[in-house]
Design an enzyme around this catalytic site. Structure first.
Site, mmCIF file in Angstrom:
data_model
loop_
_atom_site.group_PDB
_atom_site.id
_atom_site.type_symbol
_atom_site.label_atom_id
_atom_site.label_comp_id
_atom_site.label_asym_id
_atom_site.label_seq_id
_atom_site.Cartn_x
_atom_site.Cartn_y
_atom_site.Cartn_z
ATOM 1 N N ILE A 134 0.814 -1.174 -0.101
ATOM 2 C CA ILE A 134 -0.166 0.028 0.139
ATOM 3 C C ILE A 134 1.024 1.386 -0.035
ATOM 4 O O ILE A 134 0.404 2.384 -0.588
ATOM 5 C CB ILE A 134 -0.927 -0.059 1.211
ATOM 6 C CG1 ILE A 134 -1.847 -1.515 1.431
ATOM 7 C CG2 ILE A 134 -1.747 1.223 1.332
ATOM 8 C CD1 ILE A 134 -2.903 -1.212 0.050
ATOM 9 N N GLN A 136 4.983 3.202 0.995
ATOM 10 C CA GLN A 136 6.487 3.048 0.894
ATOM 11 C C GLN A 136 7.159 4.265 1.772
ATOM 12 O O GLN A 136 6.418 5.246 1.945
ATOM 13 C CB GLN A 136 6.968 3.646 -0.760
ATOM 14 C CG GLN A 136 8.237 3.294 -1.055
ATOM 15 C CD GLN A 136 8.839 3.275 -2.485
ATOM 16 O OE1 GLN A 136 8.412 2.215 -3.157
ATOM 17 N NE2 GLN A 136 9.340 4.323 -2.850
ATOM 18 N N ASP A 287 -2.258 -5.789 13.862
ATOM 19 C CA ASP A 287 -1.444 -6.478 12.733
ATOM 20 C C ASP A 287 -0.191 -6.627 13.254
ATOM 21 O O ASP A 287 0.897 -6.178 12.473
ATOM 22 C CB ASP A 287 -1.462 -5.191 11.479
ATOM 23 C CG ASP A 287 -1.059 -5.795 10.270
ATOM 24 O OD1 ASP A 287 -1.385 -6.948 9.960
ATOM 25 O OD2 ASP A 287 -0.800 -5.145 9.122
#
Length: 544
Positions: A134, A136, A287
């Site tokens: 998604i 960088q 996550d």
């Protein structure tokens, strides 16, 4: 379908067939058309027949790109839907994808900042530090104080790809839902919708920044977890600037051991950090795979976790927390009757569920777990077994519990990777018992009074006025009730008069019919007119 959608669909079909994923197609009457279409694409052969199915699925998702990688990662948490050889391979999906051009990243950042990078930052590195599906990440230093920071920017071309692939996912989910009756329980459309929400949330870095700020505040001054500081003045929907950290990736066991890390304490702290987030804060990092968790180089004898990438978080309400804690305690006390009753009381299964049958099903599935030493029992698989059993009794999918189960599996896996002898129950039980003691009994009563004291103190000066208003409203209400009752009695009296008039009119009409052929036929007309007059009076009375 548009030409671009058709091209993308062909690309997806090509990759799937080249990895032999047509083996996943069920032997079903409605699958004949897809199987025939597959035979028509005879030039697309399985190029990886030597690899197991789970590995081929993982490799296909990786080749299809970021959207499908994320989808596979999400599906890896749904072990209730997939057998272990599939779910285990999906769990290996990583976010490592090819970076996009650093100068393009700079351009995206400058557009978000509204000016040149050099206006706020020094030493900006066009070579990315990390690249994910998604976003960088690039490094720089704040011009104002020289602090090292990282700049996370959303991929510029990701939104059209996501939109196109989500449309196809919805089409496929609808086909599966209609074609396979057993797929309705798995709710394919709802799964895609849940994935879409997760993905869209990750595209807005303001959400991640807010999550990181709250998580950092929850663990301010903690010796167990550190969350890097976010610079909200530089953050926007497409850009997030935060403090750069240096640490050892939690999965790098040799580096941790070389640094002299206390592995037992590190593993135990992972468990306590998780349960603190869930039960104390009702706000947990959902996550926590190895790429998002590091360990500080400093004080290896007193190790501290470092949490990154807070794009996905979970929350539990008070009822969910209480029932979850009671379920854990009841399970490890082997009180399966209590476990079954808790599922009914919480509304996770229908109220008409036979508790005795449910208890027996839980006992049959969970008793074999206790054949192992307690330190080898997996919390994550305890939840998995409970949820799978409950689904046989029509338990609805609970999204917040799916996130919790996923995170618990991550934490447990990391903990036992760090310290294989980790007794998760020994670490968690005192925490859960203390938390339950604070929720039930005298301490909970005192805590409730303490929590509500400011509200009561604020409302206390208003109490006389509120009491007066309440008495005044009560008096007004009584007067309104008396008025309504008098109106009701008057209406009832009028209806009685109207019924009497209607009955008299009907009697006179019947008499008029009888007298019509008698010697007194002249009275027939008088009786009919009188009857009609009574009916008119009756109608007028009812209308009044």
């Amino acid at each position: 379908m548009t030409p671009s959608e058709i091209r993308r669909l062909y690309r997806i079909a090509k990759v799937q067939l080249e990895y032999g994923l047509d083996e996943l197609m069920p032997n079903h009457q409605l699958a004949k058309a897809p199987l025939f279409a597959r035979k028509c694409l005879f030039w697309l052969r399985n190029k990886h027949p030597d690899k197991p199915l789970g590995e081929r699925l993982r490799l296909a998702l990786q080749e299809l790109g970021p959207v499908w990688i994320k989808f596979g990662q999400m599906m890896s948490t749904r072990r209730d839907l997939f057998p272990p050889h599939i779910a285990d391979q999906l769990a290996l999906l990583q976010d490592q994808v090819s970076p996009f051009d650093g100068e393009l990243a700079r351009s995206q950042m400058e557009q978000a900042l509204g000016g040149s990078i050099e206006q706020w930052f020094d030493d900006f590195d066009v070579t990315p530090l990390a690249s994910a599906s998604i976003a960088q990440v690039h490094t720089a230093k704040l011009k104002s104080n020289g602090q090292e920071v990282v700049l996370k920017v959303i991929r510029p071309d990701i939104k059209p790809v996501i939109d196109a692939d989500l449309k196809l996912m919805y089409r496929l989910a609808r086909i599966v839902a209609k074609a396979l009756p057993q797929a309705r329980r798995l709710k394919p459309i709802e799964v895609v919708r849940e994935y879409e929400k997760t993905l869209i949330d990750e595209l807005d870095l303001r959400r991640e920044a807010a999550n990181a700020i709250q998580l950092r505040r929850n663990f301010e001054g903690s010796a167990e977890l550190y969350v890097p500081e976010v610079m909200p003045d530089f953050s926007s929907e497409n850009l997030m600037v935060s403090e750069r950290i240096y640490g050892i990736q939690v999965s790098d066991i040799p580096a941790l051991e070389a640094n002299g890390t206390n592995m037992k304490l590190l593993a135990e702290r992972g468990v306590t950090v998780f349960f603190t987030q869930v039960f104390r804060d009702s706000f947990f990092h959902a996550d926590m795979h190895p790429g998002n968790v590091f360990v500080s180089y400093e004080h290896p004898e007193n190790p501290k976790w470092i949490g990154l990438d807070c794009g996905i978080v979970g929350t539990l309400n008070a009822e969910d927390k209480r029932y979850l804690a009671e379920n854990f305690l009841a399970f490890f006390n082997r009180d399966y009757q209590r476990v079954a009753q808790l599922h009914v009381d919480s509304g996770w299964v229908p109220a008409d569920t036979n508790v005795d049958e449910f208890e027996f099903a839980i006992r049959m599935v969970c008793e074999p777990i206790f054949a192992k030493p307690l330190c080898e029992i997996s919390f994550g698989h305890v939840l998995l077994n409970l949820f799978n059993t409950a689904r046989r009794f029509n338990m609805e999918v609970q999204p917040q519990l799916v996130l919790l189960q996923k995170t618990l599996l991550y934490v447990e896996g990391l903990g036992r990777q760090l310290y294989p002898q980790l007794d998760l129950w020994e670490t968690a039980k005192p925490f859960l018992e203390k938390w339950m003691a604070n929720q039930i009994g005298p301490q909970a009563f005192l805590n409730g009074i303490k929590d509500r004291a400011p509200y009561w103190a604020e409302k206390l000066p208003e109490l006389p006025e509120l009491l007066y208003d309440s008495l005044k409203q009560g008096k007004a209400m009584n007067q309104r009730i008396d008025t309504l009752y008098q109106g009701y009695r008057e209406t009832k009296r009028q209806h009685g008069v109207g019924q009497l008039q209607f009955g008299a009119g009907a009697t006179l009409i019947v008499c008029a019919a009888v007298l019509l052929d008698s010697p007194y036929s002249q009275l027939s007309l008088v009786s009919a007119v009188a009857g009609i007059i009574f009916w008119l009076f009756s109608w007028r009375t009812y209308r009044g």
